[in-house]
Design an enzyme around this catalytic site. Sequence first.
Site: not given
Ligand code: ACO
Length: 378
Positions: A257, A315
């Site tokens: 998140h 989620e």
């Molecule tokens: N699985 C694997 N790797 C992950 C995940 C995950 N669920 N979440 C983050 N990471 C990794 C990213 O790949 C990134 O790696 P990097 O530094 O090598 O690029 C790092 O952790 C940081 O992630 P970001 O995408 O920069 O984090 P951000 O704050 O932008 O994104 C997000 C948050 C989009 C929710 C992300 O955690 C994600 O994609 N989760 C999976 C999708 C999801 O569950 N979405 C629902 C969110 S809740 C809602 O919107 C109601």
Amino acid sequence: MTEEIINRPGLQGVIAAQTSLSRVDGLAGELIISGYRIDDIAPNAIYEELLYLLWNDRLPNASELATLQSDLSGLRALPDVAIEALKKAAKQKLSGMDALRMAAGLLSLQADSADAQSSSLVLVAAFPTIVAAYWRLLKGEEIVEPNPALSHSANYLYMLNGEEPSDEQIRAMDTYLNTVIDHGFNASTFTARTIISTNSDVISAVVGAIGALKGPLHGGAPGPALDMVFEIGKAENSEAYLREKLQAGDRLMGFGHRVYKVRDPRADVLNLAAKEFFTDGDQIELYNLARHVEKDAIRLLEEHKPGRKLETNVEFYTALVLHGVGLQTDLFTPTFAVSRVGGWTAHALEHLREGRLIRPLAEYTGESAREWQSIEKR
Ligand code: ACO
């Protein structure tokens, strides 16, 4: 005086406006909705009470609640052209979110766009009708007309299934809708506020927000989260499956998140609501499997991104509670929208009262000294 310029990709950590609607504390793992802790209010209130709270900054008394419920139930029917659009969308098997976005735009036909409050009522009242009607059309079934005697949640389930839901299903649906009604400046709410900040109208703001919610990084995650649990199938497959996903560079849906660095507090509220439904053999097995997958995922995400604190988000448990209530995965994101439209409209109304035009900067990374060449010379 020169303005200070802050460069924050994705606007991470930037406060873009004030709100009294919800406070998200990402370090404490706490969510406050207009003064109430989410775990206190979500399992107790009905959705219309939270809606009233967000729109008026206080809970309704009995007669105010009855008025809101009757206003909403009087506005559930869709314009004919919206039904026609949904029928065409169903023929092309468009996603529920595309169908919702199309039909929501057509609500301008029955809302006075100059009246933000009445447009908000029209939107909240009609969302369940759109989602349920489209769901039935997709399955080749007759649309079920709204039942004005039923509450918002009960009527939504009734229009989806064609039969009156049990008290347990209604309670779980209210708890779910309450839990995700608002959440600070998430991407879809920020989209709505950006649109309304130009003094546009609430329907435009909400149509834009639907588009933002659709994406798998925001509201599109619960379907894939549950599919992942089904694909894993057995606890002993979980670790290998998750490792393979992470090694392939995939994200695990339902984890991580932008704001929470601890477990999303909404996950616990929904876990309690979900448990009610996982009582017989197969269901208990699925629930236990999901808990097992969750534990493995958190452990492997810590190995994958040490110190990032990628925890369970709302989620993952949305998937469990909505599955428990009997909804299929394609309905998860549209049902999220049925709730969040309350938050979007509340933010639009708040921004119209006190907000400023939202207009950040972009850092230009392109060329700067190109010279025009006529088409013959290119
Ligand atoms: N699985 C694997 N790797 C992950 C995940 C995950 N669920 N979440 C983050 N990471 C990794 C990213 O790949 C990134 O790696 P990097 O530094 O090598 O690029 C790092 O952790 C940081 O992630 P970001 O995408 O920069 O984090 P951000 O704050 O932008 O994104 C997000 C948050 C989009 C929710 C992300 O955690 C994600 O994609 N989760 C999976 C999708 C999801 O569950 N979405 C629902 C969110 S809740 C809602 O919107 C109601």
